[in-house]
Write a protein that holds these residues in place. Sequence first.
Motif, short mmCIF file in Angstrom:
data_model
loop_
_atom_site.label_atom_id
_atom_site.label_comp_id
_atom_site.label_asym_id
_atom_site.label_seq_id
_atom_site.Cartn_x
_atom_site.Cartn_y
_atom_site.Cartn_z
N ALA A 86 0.85 -1.20 0.00
CA ALA A 86 0.00 0.00 0.00
C ALA A 86 0.88 1.25 0.00
N ARG A 87 1.94 1.20 0.82
CA ARG A 87 2.83 2.37 0.88
C ARG A 87 3.53 2.60 -0.46
N ALA A 88 3.99 1.52 -1.06
CA ALA A 88 4.68 1.63 -2.35
C ALA A 88 3.72 2.21 -3.39
N ALA A 89 2.48 1.77 -3.35
CA ALA A 89 1.49 2.27 -4.33
C ALA A 89 1.26 3.76 -4.09
N GLN A 90 1.14 4.14 -2.84
CA GLN A 90 0.92 5.55 -2.50
C GLN A 90 2.12 6.40 -2.93
N ASP A 91 3.32 5.90 -2.65
CA ASP A 91 4.53 6.64 -3.01
C ASP A 91 4.62 6.82 -4.53
N ALA A 92 4.10 5.85 -5.25
CA ALA A 92 4.16 5.93 -6.72
C ALA A 92 3.05 6.80 -7.29
N GLY A 93 2.14 7.27 -6.43
CA GLY A 93 1.12 8.21 -6.91
C GLY A 93 -0.29 7.66 -6.97
N SER A 94 -0.49 6.47 -6.41
CA SER A 94 -1.83 5.87 -6.42
C SER A 94 -2.65 6.44 -5.27
N THR A 95 -3.96 6.61 -5.49
CA THR A 95 -4.80 7.15 -4.41
C THR A 95 -5.84 6.14 -3.94
N ARG A 96 -5.97 5.04 -4.68
CA ARG A 96 -6.91 4.00 -4.24
C ARG A 96 -6.17 2.67 -4.23
N ASN A 297 0.73 -5.96 -15.64
CA ASN A 297 0.09 -4.69 -15.97
C ASN A 297 1.14 -3.73 -16.53
N ASN A 298 0.70 -2.55 -16.90
CA ASN A 298 1.61 -1.56 -17.48
C ASN A 298 2.67 -1.13 -16.47
N ASP A 299 3.78 -0.75 -17.00
CA ASP A 299 4.91 -0.27 -16.22
C ASP A 299 4.61 1.10 -15.61
N TRP A 300 5.02 1.33 -14.34
CA TRP A 300 4.82 2.66 -13.72
C TRP A 300 5.46 3.76 -14.58
N ASP A 301 6.68 3.48 -15.04
CA ASP A 301 7.42 4.52 -15.78
C ASP A 301 6.74 4.86 -17.10
N GLU A 302 6.25 3.80 -17.76
CA GLU A 302 5.54 4.06 -19.03
C GLU A 302 4.28 4.87 -18.77
N ASP A 303 3.59 4.57 -17.67
CA ASP A 303 2.37 5.32 -17.36
C ASP A 303 2.71 6.79 -17.05
N ARG A 304 3.80 6.98 -16.32
CA ARG A 304 4.22 8.36 -16.02
C ARG A 304 4.49 9.13 -17.31
N ALA A 305 5.19 8.46 -18.22
CA ALA A 305 5.52 9.11 -19.50
C ALA A 305 4.22 9.40 -20.27
N MET A 306 3.28 8.48 -20.21
CA MET A 306 2.01 8.69 -20.93
C MET A 306 1.26 9.89 -20.34
N PHE A 307 1.23 10.00 -19.00
CA PHE A 307 0.54 11.13 -18.37
C PHE A 307 1.16 12.44 -18.85
N GLU A 308 2.48 12.44 -18.92
CA GLU A 308 3.22 13.62 -19.34
C GLU A 308 2.85 14.00 -20.78
N ILE A 309 2.91 13.02 -21.65
CA ILE A 309 2.65 13.29 -23.08
C ILE A 309 1.20 13.72 -23.33
N LEU A 310 0.27 13.03 -22.66
CA LEU A 310 -1.15 13.33 -22.91
C LEU A 310 -1.67 14.49 -22.05
N GLY A 311 -0.82 14.97 -21.15
CA GLY A 311 -1.25 16.08 -20.28
C GLY A 311 -2.30 15.65 -19.28
N LEU A 312 -2.15 14.43 -18.76
CA LEU A 312 -3.08 13.93 -17.74
C LEU A 312 -2.47 14.17 -16.37
N ARG A 313 -3.32 14.28 -15.36
CA ARG A 313 -2.80 14.39 -13.99
C ARG A 313 -3.62 13.48 -13.07
N PRO A 314 -2.96 12.94 -12.03
CA PRO A 314 -3.67 12.03 -11.12
C PRO A 314 -4.71 12.79 -10.30
#
Length: 328
Positions: A86-96, A297-314
Motif C-alpha cells: 500500500a505504501r509503495a502504491a501511494q509513493d508511486a502516486g496511487s490514491t486507491r 500490468n503496465n509499467d509505472w514509468d511508461e504510465d508516467r511518460a504517458m501522463f506527461e505526453i497526454l497532459g493527464l494528472r492524477p
Amino acid sequence: MAQARTDWTRGEVEQLYRLPLMELVFRAAAVHREFHATGEVQVCTLLSIKTGRCPEDCAYCPQSAHYDTGVEVTGVLERARIVDAARAAQDAGSTRFCMGAAWRSVRDGQEFDHVLEMVREVADMGLEVCCTLGMLTDDQARRLKEAGLYAYNHNLDTSERFYGEIISTRSYQDRLDTLARVRQHDISVCCGGILGMGETEEDRIDLLHTLATQPEHPESVPINALIAVEGTPLADRSKVPFWEMARAIATARILMPRAMVRLSAGRVDLSMAEQAICFLAGANSIFAGEKLLTTENNDWDEDRAMFEILGLRPRDAFKDARPEHVPA
Ligand code: SAM
Ligand code: DTB
Ligand code: SF4
C-alpha cells in the motif's frame, strides 16, 4: 448540470452503443467535460491478498480451483506485505488501494478479522481503500464500512443471459444481492464487466443497460478486456477488438455521467494512442502497478511518460467525499 438518469430504456442504450464511433466518442467527451475535470485520471493499485484455489468456476479466472493455470497459490498475506504494498502504491502516486481475495464469499473468523485490520490501516494512510472479496452478508458489509472501507468491487461481468455460460457456481441475482448490501451500508460501489469472453454485442448492451438502471449508478465502472489465461476455458478466445472497448467506455460515460469509468484489465495490450482514445471517450481511471491481481500490468514509468505526453494528472483521493479521519 444535467441529472444522471437511471431510467434508460434498452432501446436508448442500444441506439447510443450503435452510433457511428466518432459521433459516440464526441458525445461521450462532451458529457465527460460537463461532469468531470478532463485530464484528471484516478490511479488505483490492486493487490491480491489471497490468491488461487477459489471454489467458483468463473471461466475467465486464473484463480479458480477448477482450472490448472499454474497461478501461485497463497494464504491471506501477512500485515507487513500488505502495508508495504500500500505504501509503495501511494509513493508511486496511487490514491486507491484495492485488496482482492479469491473467495466465493467472506467467512467470519480470523481471516476476515485480519482483512478488517488491514482495511483500518490502509484507510489511516489516507488511501481510498477498496476490497473485492466475493459475496458479503449484511453484517460483513457493516463491519467493513465500520473499519473504514471506502469502496467495494463486485462485477456483474456480462449480461444476465450470458452469465450462465461463464459461471455456474453462483447466479446473477447473488451478485445483485451483494451489491445491494454494499449500497445499503453506504460503501461506494465499483461494478463493471469484462469484454471479449464470447458475448455478443447484445450482451454488452444488456450489461451496460443493467448497470445504468440500478437504483443508483455505481460510483466506478471498471471495463475489463478479457486476459485469456492458459488453462482457463477461455484461453483460446481472441482479443476483443479495441473499438468495442472504446464503444463500451463511451456508452458507459454517457449513461453514467458521474461514475469513474475505469480502463481496467487489458490496458497492457493497448498502445498509448489507443489509451488516449479511451480517455477521450470518458475513461478517467486506471489500474497502475506492475500487476493487476495475478497478471502483468503496465509499467509505472511508461504510465508516467504517458501522463506527461497526454497532459493527464492524477486525481486526488476522496474528491467526492472525505471521511472524517482523513485530513484535507
Ligand atoms: N473473488 C472475488 C469476485 O469474484 O468478486 C474478487 C476477485 S475477482 C478476480 C475480481 C474481478 O476480476 C472479476 O469479477 C472479473 O471481472 C475480473 N477478472 C478476473 N479474471 C479476469 C481476466 N482473466 N480478465 C479480465 N478480468 C478478469
Ligand atoms: C476489475 O474489474 N478488474 C480488476 C479488479 N476489478 C479487481 C481485476 C482484474 C483481474 C485480471 C486478471 C488477474 O490479474 O488475475
Ligand atoms: Fe473466484 Fe473471483 Fe476468480 Fe470467480 S473471479 S474464480 S469468484 S476469484
